[in-house]
Design a protein around this motif. Sequence first.
Motif, PDB file in Angstrom:
ATOM      1  N   PRO A  89      15.342   2.735  16.100  1.00  0.00           N
ATOM      2  CA  PRO A  89      15.551   3.946  15.504  1.00  0.00           C
ATOM      3  C   PRO A  89      16.779   3.804  14.195  1.00  0.00           C
ATOM      4  CG  PRO A  89      14.945   4.358  17.617  1.00  0.00           C
ATOM      5  CD  PRO A  89      15.062   2.715  17.326  1.00  0.00           C
ATOM      6  N   GLY A  90      16.437   4.494  13.097  1.00  0.00           N
ATOM      7  CA  GLY A  90      17.415   4.392  11.911  1.00  0.00           C
ATOM      8  C   GLY A  90      17.390   3.273  11.022  1.00  0.00           C
ATOM      9  N   ASP A  91      16.381   2.244  11.444  1.00  0.00           N
ATOM     10  CA  ASP A  91      16.375   1.522  10.397  1.00  0.00           C
ATOM     11  C   ASP A  91      15.257   1.797   9.235  1.00  0.00           C
ATOM     12  OD1 ASP A  91      17.763  -0.580  11.754  1.00  0.00           O
ATOM     13  OD2 ASP A  91      15.861  -1.420  12.829  1.00  0.00           O
ATOM     14  N   HIS A  92      15.658   1.081   8.170  1.00  0.00           N
ATOM     15  CA  HIS A  92      14.746   1.321   6.827  1.00  0.00           C
ATOM     16  C   HIS A  92      14.063  -0.109   6.633  1.00  0.00           C
ATOM     17  CE1 HIS A  92      14.507   1.503   2.466  1.00  0.00           C
ATOM     18  NE2 HIS A  92      13.704   2.565   2.569  1.00  0.00           N
ATOM     19  N   VAL A  93      12.804   0.201   5.922  1.00  0.00           N
ATOM     20  CA  VAL A  93      11.964  -1.017   5.692  1.00  0.00           C
ATOM     21  C   VAL A  93      11.553  -0.862   4.198  1.00  0.00           C
ATOM     22  CG1 VAL A  93      10.076  -2.240   6.216  1.00  0.00           C
ATOM     23  CG2 VAL A  93      11.111  -1.118   7.889  1.00  0.00           C
ATOM     24  N   VAL A  94      11.460  -2.033   3.476  1.00  0.00           N
ATOM     25  CA  VAL A  94      10.760  -1.945   2.128  1.00  0.00           C
ATOM     26  C   VAL A  94       9.463  -2.843   2.160  1.00  0.00           C
ATOM     27  CG1 VAL A  94      11.282  -2.780  -0.078  1.00  0.00           C
ATOM     28  CG2 VAL A  94      13.077  -1.778   0.966  1.00  0.00           C
ATOM     29  N   ILE A  95       8.499  -2.038   1.814  1.00  0.00           N
ATOM     30  CA  ILE A  95       7.263  -2.549   1.475  1.00  0.00           C
ATOM     31  C   ILE A  95       6.773  -2.509   0.203  1.00  0.00           C
ATOM     32  CG2 ILE A  95       6.589  -2.038   3.977  1.00  0.00           C
ATOM     33  CD1 ILE A  95       4.575   0.112   2.527  1.00  0.00           C
ATOM     34  N   SER A  96       5.679  -3.209  -0.268  1.00  0.00           N
ATOM     35  CA  SER A  96       5.428  -3.228  -1.646  1.00  0.00           C
ATOM     36  C   SER A  96       4.073  -2.106  -2.016  1.00  0.00           C
ATOM     37  CB  SER A  96       4.788  -4.423  -2.225  1.00  0.00           C
ATOM     38  OG  SER A  96       3.482  -4.720  -1.678  1.00  0.00           O
ATOM     39  N   CYS A  97       3.944  -1.758  -3.114  1.00  0.00           N
ATOM     40  CA  CYS A  97       2.975  -0.791  -3.435  1.00  0.00           C
ATOM     41  C   CYS A  97       1.733  -1.292  -3.400  1.00  0.00           C
ATOM     42  CB  CYS A  97       3.177   0.071  -4.747  1.00  0.00           C
ATOM     43  SG  CYS A  97       2.938  -1.233  -5.971  1.00  0.00           S
ATOM     44  N   VAL A  98       1.326  -2.436  -2.848  1.00  0.00           N
ATOM     45  CA  VAL A  98       0.071  -2.989  -2.737  1.00  0.00           C
ATOM     46  C   VAL A  98      -0.341  -3.469  -1.159  1.00  0.00           C
ATOM     47  CG1 VAL A  98      -0.267  -3.519  -5.104  1.00  0.00           C
ATOM     48  CG2 VAL A  98       0.656  -5.168  -3.506  1.00  0.00           C
ATOM     49  N   GLU A  99       0.407  -2.941  -0.166  1.00  0.00           N
ATOM     50  CA  GLU A  99       0.059  -3.355   1.083  1.00  0.00           C
ATOM     51  C   GLU A  99      -1.324  -2.900   1.421  1.00  0.00           C
ATOM     52  OE1 GLU A  99       2.035  -5.545   2.343  1.00  0.00           O
ATOM     53  OE2 GLU A  99       3.313  -5.575   0.644  1.00  0.00           O
ATOM     54  N   HIS A 100      -1.736  -3.789   2.664  1.00  0.00           N
ATOM     55  CA  HIS A 100      -2.915  -3.719   3.323  1.00  0.00           C
ATOM     56  C   HIS A 100      -2.671  -2.592   4.341  1.00  0.00           C
ATOM     57  CE1 HIS A 100      -6.005  -4.755   6.241  1.00  0.00           C
ATOM     58  NE2 HIS A 100      -6.833  -5.224   5.479  1.00  0.00           N
ATOM     59  N   ASN A 101      -3.604  -1.801   5.046  1.00  0.00           N
ATOM     60  CA  ASN A 101      -3.138  -0.951   6.106  1.00  0.00           C
ATOM     61  C   ASN A 101      -2.340  -1.631   7.252  1.00  0.00           C
ATOM     62  OD1 ASN A 101      -4.030   1.456   4.990  1.00  0.00           O
ATOM     63  ND2 ASN A 101      -5.982   1.485   5.846  1.00  0.00           N
ATOM     64  N   ALA A 102      -2.852  -2.995   7.430  1.00  0.00           N
ATOM     65  CA  ALA A 102      -2.097  -3.655   8.382  1.00  0.00           C
ATOM     66  C   ALA A 102      -0.646  -3.675   8.334  1.00  0.00           C
ATOM     67  CB  ALA A 102      -2.466  -5.250   8.401  1.00  0.00           C
ATOM     68  N   VAL A 103       0.053  -3.254   7.250  1.00  0.00           N
ATOM     69  CA  VAL A 103       1.502  -3.016   6.987  1.00  0.00           C
ATOM     70  C   VAL A 103       1.673  -1.628   7.061  1.00  0.00           C
ATOM     71  CG1 VAL A 103       3.475  -3.237   5.448  1.00  0.00           C
ATOM     72  CG2 VAL A 103       2.092  -5.300   5.989  1.00  0.00           C
ATOM     73  N   TYR A 104       0.786  -0.792   6.081  1.00  0.00           N
ATOM     74  CA  TYR A 104       1.109   0.527   5.772  1.00  0.00           C
ATOM     75  C   TYR A 104       0.673   1.572   7.026  1.00  0.00           C
ATOM     76  CZ  TYR A 104       0.292   4.947   3.186  1.00  0.00           C
ATOM     77  OH  TYR A 104       0.416   6.023   2.771  1.00  0.00           O
ATOM     78  N   ARG A 105      -0.077   1.052   7.831  1.00  0.00           N
ATOM     79  CA  ARG A 105      -0.385   2.007   9.068  1.00  0.00           C
ATOM     80  C   ARG A 105       0.874   2.004  10.029  1.00  0.00           C
ATOM     81  NH1 ARG A 105      -6.759   2.375   9.409  1.00  0.00           N
ATOM     82  NH2 ARG A 105      -7.206   4.066   7.918  1.00  0.00           N
ATOM     83  N   PRO A 106       1.219   0.584  10.508  1.00  0.00           N
ATOM     84  CA  PRO A 106       2.464   0.468  11.343  1.00  0.00           C
ATOM     85  C   PRO A 106       3.475   1.225  10.934  1.00  0.00           C
ATOM     86  CG  PRO A 106       1.294  -1.770  10.900  1.00  0.00           C
ATOM     87  CD  PRO A 106       0.439  -0.695  10.289  1.00  0.00           C
ATOM     88  N   VAL A 107       4.045   0.841   9.510  1.00  0.00           N
ATOM     89  CA  VAL A 107       5.118   1.479   9.168  1.00  0.00           C
ATOM     90  C   VAL A 107       5.014   2.780   9.035  1.00  0.00           C
ATOM     91  CG1 VAL A 107       5.976  -0.444   8.106  1.00  0.00           C
ATOM     92  CG2 VAL A 107       4.709   1.077   6.564  1.00  0.00           C
ATOM     93  N   SER A 108       4.061   3.333   8.866  1.00  0.00           N
ATOM     94  CA  SER A 108       3.747   5.000   8.848  1.00  0.00           C
ATOM     95  C   SER A 108       3.956   5.497  10.302  1.00  0.00           C
ATOM     96  CB  SER A 108       2.362   5.361   8.107  1.00  0.00           C
ATOM     97  OG  SER A 108       2.309   4.917   6.914  1.00  0.00           O
ATOM     98  N   ALA A 109       3.219   4.882  11.092  1.00  0.00           N
ATOM     99  CA  ALA A 109       3.272   5.245  12.583  1.00  0.00           C
ATOM    100  C   ALA A 109       4.817   5.288  13.087  1.00  0.00           C
ATOM    101  CB  ALA A 109       2.418   4.345  13.276  1.00  0.00           C
TER     102      ALA A 109
END
Length: 383
Positions: A89-109
């Motif tokens: 908790p409190g951490d921040h993550v940078v992803i790209s704007c073309v990520e697969h749901n395999a990244v997008y969904r876990p970081v959203s959750a």
Amino acid sequence: MERMIYFDNSATTFPKPEPVRRAVGQALVYCGANPGRAGHRAAMHTAEAVYRARCTAAEFFGADSPEQVIFTPGCTWSLNTVLRGRLKPGDHVVISCVEHNAVYRPVSALAAEGIHFTAARIFPGDDGRTLESFASCMKSNTRMIVCTHGSNVFGIRLPVEQIGVLAHERGAEMVVDGAQSAGVYPYDLKKMPIDFLCCSGHKGLYGPMGTGLLIARTPLRPLIWGGTGSRSADANQPEEYPDRLESGTPNVPGILGLAAGIRFVMQKGTDRIAAHEERLMRRLRQRLAQTGGVRLYVEPEVPCFPVLSFNVGDVPSEETAERLDRAGIAVRAGLHCAPLAHRWMGTAEQGTVRVSVSAFNHPEKCDRLVTILKDWTKSKKTS
Ligand code: PLP
């Protein structure tokens, strides 16, 4: 199935090389005892075969040791292991704007646990701007950059090594989603600023479905806890790798099939496979560009992995894919589990038709796809 032209290799490669099929069959016959769970010879034999598979993967990726190689059920599992095993908790993550749901969904959750992310815009063909974009998303609490090496929709290659340098300069870790690059990119992790490499085993590494890899160069909290066959009296998960991250009976036929797939790639050569697939893609792209009504999305000079998206005018991508399927060509249509990439490209409504090749595809088959499209668009015009 027999005469199908298969262009959905980004989802999973098909066919699998003969040595892979053989290895899976032989595993069921000769490696039937549970590895690491007993001292009898049959169990030891399986354990040795799994260890050799681990060594093969470590050599292929240039890992520091076989113990850094974790066998998983797929890239999604590998990515979740890293995200859940490292962030707090409190951490921040940078992803790209073309990520697969395999990244997008876990970081959203993870937002529910007070872990937030920012998606960096990418600029195909301009690594400098892409890098600046990632840099502008970094915050003082950015713990990690998680980034696909190649878009599974548009093939666009991201400069992950430069992004990794940026991550390390800012005190963050670099996680690469290599689902579309493993097998066509010459990884040598000893020389690369990558802390965690996550891949599928069943795509460019030609292993069976349900296989994946995580190369973990830094300790991780486990994603699941359970029996490992080691330190059985201890209520805690072992600290040693790979046991710490591999609870439960492993998928031995899958792992041995995956090792055979990696050996297939090593024997053929990553560079030769990549060159073959690039030639196919270039040919397809050129011919599609000359086909009236076909819309391509990426300029030819942008470095890409062998994945290409197109549409025929405003025709729904599913309709085009269905027409190709009726002609015996398997392509994928829709959003390809990557809504972020479509929003970025402006294809979220129509989706795209995706063609992705493997070492087993031939140039004439690319031509066949174009001929069918041309005939179809002509007949649509006249009807
Ligand atoms: N990441 C990317 C870029 C992908 O293309 C895929 C699968 O298509 C995945 C992750 C998930 O891989 P797996 O099916 O091995 O879990």
